[in-house]
Design a protein around this motif. Structure first.
Motif, PDB file in Angstrom:
ATOM      1  N   LEU A   1       0.902  -1.001  -0.307  1.00  0.00           N
ATOM      2  CA  LEU A   1       0.249  -0.173  -0.286  1.00  0.00           C
ATOM      3  C   LEU A   1       0.722   1.779  -0.498  1.00  0.00           C
ATOM      4  CD1 LEU A   1      -3.045  -1.068   2.625  1.00  0.00           C
ATOM      5  CD2 LEU A   1      -2.820  -0.694   0.152  1.00  0.00           C
ATOM      6  N   TRP A   2       2.186   1.458   1.048  1.00  0.00           N
ATOM      7  CA  TRP A   2       2.516   2.605   1.403  1.00  0.00           C
ATOM      8  C   TRP A   2       3.207   2.738  -0.175  1.00  0.00           C
ATOM      9  CZ3 TRP A   2       4.178   6.242   4.441  1.00  0.00           C
ATOM     10  CH2 TRP A   2       5.541   6.786   4.440  1.00  0.00           C
ATOM     11  N   ASN A   3       3.556   1.798  -1.180  1.00  0.00           N
ATOM     12  CA  ASN A   3       3.888   2.106  -2.722  1.00  0.00           C
ATOM     13  C   ASN A   3       3.278   2.155  -3.350  1.00  0.00           C
ATOM     14  OD1 ASN A   3       6.972   0.785  -1.925  1.00  0.00           O
ATOM     15  ND2 ASN A   3       6.214  -1.094  -2.234  1.00  0.00           N
ATOM     16  N   ALA A   4       2.212   1.768  -3.609  1.00  0.00           N
ATOM     17  CA  ALA A   4       1.165   2.134  -4.145  1.00  0.00           C
ATOM     18  C   ALA A   4       1.158   3.211  -4.040  1.00  0.00           C
ATOM     19  CB  ALA A   4      -0.391   1.250  -3.873  1.00  0.00           C
ATOM     20  N   LEU A   5       0.631   4.169  -2.529  1.00  0.00           N
ATOM     21  CA  LEU A   5       0.761   5.275  -2.432  1.00  0.00           C
ATOM     22  C   LEU A   5       1.732   6.845  -2.595  1.00  0.00           C
ATOM     23  CD1 LEU A   5      -1.399   4.959   0.654  1.00  0.00           C
ATOM     24  CD2 LEU A   5      -2.628   5.866  -1.278  1.00  0.00           C
ATOM     25  N   GLN A   6       2.453   5.825  -3.107  1.00  0.00           N
ATOM     26  CA  GLN A   6       3.777   7.133  -3.532  1.00  0.00           C
ATOM     27  C   GLN A   6       4.196   7.601  -4.724  1.00  0.00           C
ATOM     28  OE1 GLN A   6       7.197   7.079  -1.915  1.00  0.00           O
ATOM     29  NE2 GLN A   6       6.457   6.727   0.102  1.00  0.00           N
ATOM     30  N   ASN A   7       2.689   6.804  -5.412  1.00  0.00           N
ATOM     31  CA  ASN A   7       2.354   7.892  -6.059  1.00  0.00           C
ATOM     32  C   ASN A   7       1.199   8.737  -6.624  1.00  0.00           C
ATOM     33  OD1 ASN A   7       3.801   6.149  -8.404  1.00  0.00           O
ATOM     34  ND2 ASN A   7       2.496   4.792  -8.019  1.00  0.00           N
ATOM     35  N   GLY A   8       1.023   8.955  -5.151  1.00  0.00           N
ATOM     36  CA  GLY A   8      -0.140   9.863  -5.108  1.00  0.00           C
ATOM     37  C   GLY A   8      -1.464   9.454  -4.193  1.00  0.00           C
ATOM     38  N   ALA A   9      -2.488  10.320  -3.818  1.00  0.00           N
ATOM     39  CA  ALA A   9      -3.249   9.869  -3.103  1.00  0.00           C
ATOM     40  C   ALA A   9      -4.732   9.366  -3.872  1.00  0.00           C
ATOM     41  CB  ALA A   9      -4.606  11.017  -2.415  1.00  0.00           C
ATOM     42  N   GLN A  10      -5.186   7.888  -3.727  1.00  0.00           N
ATOM     43  CA  GLN A  10      -6.145   6.883  -4.226  1.00  0.00           C
ATOM     44  C   GLN A  10      -7.572   7.131  -3.399  1.00  0.00           C
ATOM     45  OE1 GLN A  10      -3.865   3.854  -6.433  1.00  0.00           O
ATOM     46  NE2 GLN A  10      -2.372   4.502  -6.313  1.00  0.00           N
ATOM     47  N   GLY A  11      -8.115   6.360  -3.983  1.00  0.00           N
ATOM     48  CA  GLY A  11      -9.096   6.277  -3.357  1.00  0.00           C
ATOM     49  C   GLY A  11      -9.495   4.420  -3.520  1.00  0.00           C
ATOM     50  N   LEU A  12      -9.984   3.860  -2.320  1.00  0.00           N
ATOM     51  CA  LEU A  12     -10.168   2.012  -2.055  1.00  0.00           C
ATOM     52  C   LEU A  12     -10.298   1.280  -3.552  1.00  0.00           C
ATOM     53  CD1 LEU A  12     -12.337   2.466   0.905  1.00  0.00           C
ATOM     54  CD2 LEU A  12     -10.022   2.091   0.999  1.00  0.00           C
ATOM     55  N   LYS A  13     -10.666   1.811  -4.411  1.00  0.00           N
ATOM     56  CA  LYS A  13     -10.972   1.117  -5.205  1.00  0.00           C
ATOM     57  C   LYS A  13      -9.552   1.084  -5.924  1.00  0.00           C
ATOM     58  CE  LYS A  13     -16.394   1.626  -5.789  1.00  0.00           C
ATOM     59  NZ  LYS A  13     -17.090   2.735  -6.285  1.00  0.00           N
ATOM     60  N   ALA A  14      -8.733   2.114  -6.267  1.00  0.00           N
ATOM     61  CA  ALA A  14      -8.039   2.439  -6.943  1.00  0.00           C
ATOM     62  C   ALA A  14      -6.651   1.559  -6.621  1.00  0.00           C
ATOM     63  CB  ALA A  14      -7.522   3.625  -7.390  1.00  0.00           C
ATOM     64  N   LEU A  15      -6.453   1.567  -5.329  1.00  0.00           N
ATOM     65  CA  LEU A  15      -5.496   0.941  -4.041  1.00  0.00           C
ATOM     66  C   LEU A  15      -5.608  -0.565  -4.724  1.00  0.00           C
ATOM     67  CD1 LEU A  15      -5.699   3.283  -1.098  1.00  0.00           C
ATOM     68  CD2 LEU A  15      -3.594   2.202  -2.977  1.00  0.00           C
ATOM     69  N   LYS A  16      -7.179  -0.661  -4.539  1.00  0.00           N
ATOM     70  CA  LYS A  16      -7.328  -2.810  -4.886  1.00  0.00           C
ATOM     71  C   LYS A  16      -7.176  -3.155  -5.823  1.00  0.00           C
ATOM     72  CE  LYS A  16     -10.542  -5.925  -3.982  1.00  0.00           C
ATOM     73  NZ  LYS A  16     -12.093  -6.417  -3.411  1.00  0.00           N
ATOM     74  N   LYS A  17      -7.080  -2.243  -7.233  1.00  0.00           N
ATOM     75  CA  LYS A  17      -6.631  -2.984  -8.347  1.00  0.00           C
ATOM     76  C   LYS A  17      -4.914  -3.027  -7.872  1.00  0.00           C
ATOM     77  CE  LYS A  17      -7.259  -1.413 -12.951  1.00  0.00           C
ATOM     78  NZ  LYS A  17      -8.031  -0.938 -14.064  1.00  0.00           N
ATOM     79  N   ALA A  18      -4.513  -1.996  -7.727  1.00  0.00           N
ATOM     80  CA  ALA A  18      -3.334  -1.693  -7.328  1.00  0.00           C
ATOM     81  C   ALA A  18      -2.440  -2.575  -7.123  1.00  0.00           C
ATOM     82  CB  ALA A  18      -2.557  -0.332  -7.301  1.00  0.00           C
ATOM     83  N   THR A  19      -2.745  -3.340  -6.465  1.00  0.00           N
ATOM     84  CA  THR A  19      -1.822  -4.301  -5.368  1.00  0.00           C
ATOM     85  C   THR A  19      -2.549  -5.360  -5.511  1.00  0.00           C
ATOM     86  OG1 THR A  19      -3.319  -3.303  -3.372  1.00  0.00           O
ATOM     87  CG2 THR A  19      -1.684  -2.185  -3.489  1.00  0.00           C
ATOM     88  N   LYS A  20      -3.881  -5.227  -5.668  1.00  0.00           N
ATOM     89  CA  LYS A  20      -4.388  -6.731  -5.934  1.00  0.00           C
ATOM     90  C   LYS A  20      -4.529  -7.602  -5.310  1.00  0.00           C
ATOM     91  CE  LYS A  20      -2.275  -7.210 -10.547  1.00  0.00           C
ATOM     92  NZ  LYS A  20      -2.300  -6.123 -11.224  1.00  0.00           N
ATOM     93  N   LEU A  21      -5.025  -6.856  -3.459  1.00  0.00           N
ATOM     94  CA  LEU A  21      -5.112  -7.400  -2.255  1.00  0.00           C
ATOM     95  C   LEU A  21      -6.241  -7.312  -2.586  1.00  0.00           C
ATOM     96  CD1 LEU A  21      -2.765  -5.271   0.109  1.00  0.00           C
ATOM     97  CD2 LEU A  21      -2.243  -7.696  -0.704  1.00  0.00           C
ATOM     98  N   LYS A  22      -7.216  -8.567  -0.858  1.00  0.00           N
ATOM     99  CA  LYS A  22      -8.795  -9.215  -0.893  1.00  0.00           C
ATOM    100  C   LYS A  22      -8.928  -7.365   0.195  1.00  0.00           C
ATOM    101  CE  LYS A  22      -7.775 -13.818  -1.791  1.00  0.00           C
ATOM    102  NZ  LYS A  22      -8.111 -15.158  -0.807  1.00  0.00           N
ATOM    103  N   ASN A  23     -10.383  -7.793   0.197  1.00  0.00           N
ATOM    104  CA  ASN A  23     -10.150  -6.414   1.039  1.00  0.00           C
ATOM    105  C   ASN A  23      -9.870  -6.674   2.056  1.00  0.00           C
ATOM    106  OD1 ASN A  23     -12.405  -5.481  -0.930  1.00  0.00           O
ATOM    107  ND2 ASN A  23     -14.690  -6.569  -0.893  1.00  0.00           N
ATOM    108  N   GLU A  24     -10.531  -8.305   2.964  1.00  0.00           N
ATOM    109  CA  GLU A  24      -9.830  -7.825   4.488  1.00  0.00           C
ATOM    110  C   GLU A  24      -8.267  -7.822   4.412  1.00  0.00           C
ATOM    111  OE1 GLU A  24     -10.087 -11.562   2.308  1.00  0.00           O
ATOM    112  OE2 GLU A  24     -12.214 -10.769   3.348  1.00  0.00           O
ATOM    113  N   GLU A  25      -6.826  -8.242   3.670  1.00  0.00           N
ATOM    114  CA  GLU A  25      -5.649  -7.764   3.192  1.00  0.00           C
ATOM    115  C   GLU A  25      -5.661  -6.665   3.863  1.00  0.00           C
ATOM    116  OE1 GLU A  25      -4.368 -11.573   1.374  1.00  0.00           O
ATOM    117  OE2 GLU A  25      -4.851 -10.057  -0.142  1.00  0.00           O
TER     118      GLU A  25
END
Length: 64
Positions: A12-36
């Motif tokens: 998540l930290w690495n994904a946010l280095q590119n700027g603020a993101q919404g939950l949906k975008a973070l989930k897509k960028a990290t490929k994490l499940k909801n609970e993760e």
């Protein structure tokens, strides 16, 4: 499990280095499940590393 949550928080930290993101975008960028995703967000929030802003239909997360 603690190790995996920490690793996911790093993703998540690495994904946010590119700027603020919404939950949906973070989930897509990290490929994490909801609970993760939520566990990792909790980890970073507890450490004061991220901020949350409510948008119309999403929550925007940014590095603090």
């Amino acid at each position: 499990m603690i190790t995996k949550i920490g690793e996911n928080a790093g993703l998540l930290w690495n994904a946010l280095q590119n700027g603020a993101q919404g939950l949906k975008a973070l989930k897509k960028a990290t490929k994490l499940k909801n609970e993760e995703l939520y566990l990792a967000l909790g980890w970073l929030a507890r450490e004061g590393k991220i901020t949350f802003t409510e948008a119309e239909a999403d929550i925007i997360i940014a590095l603090a």
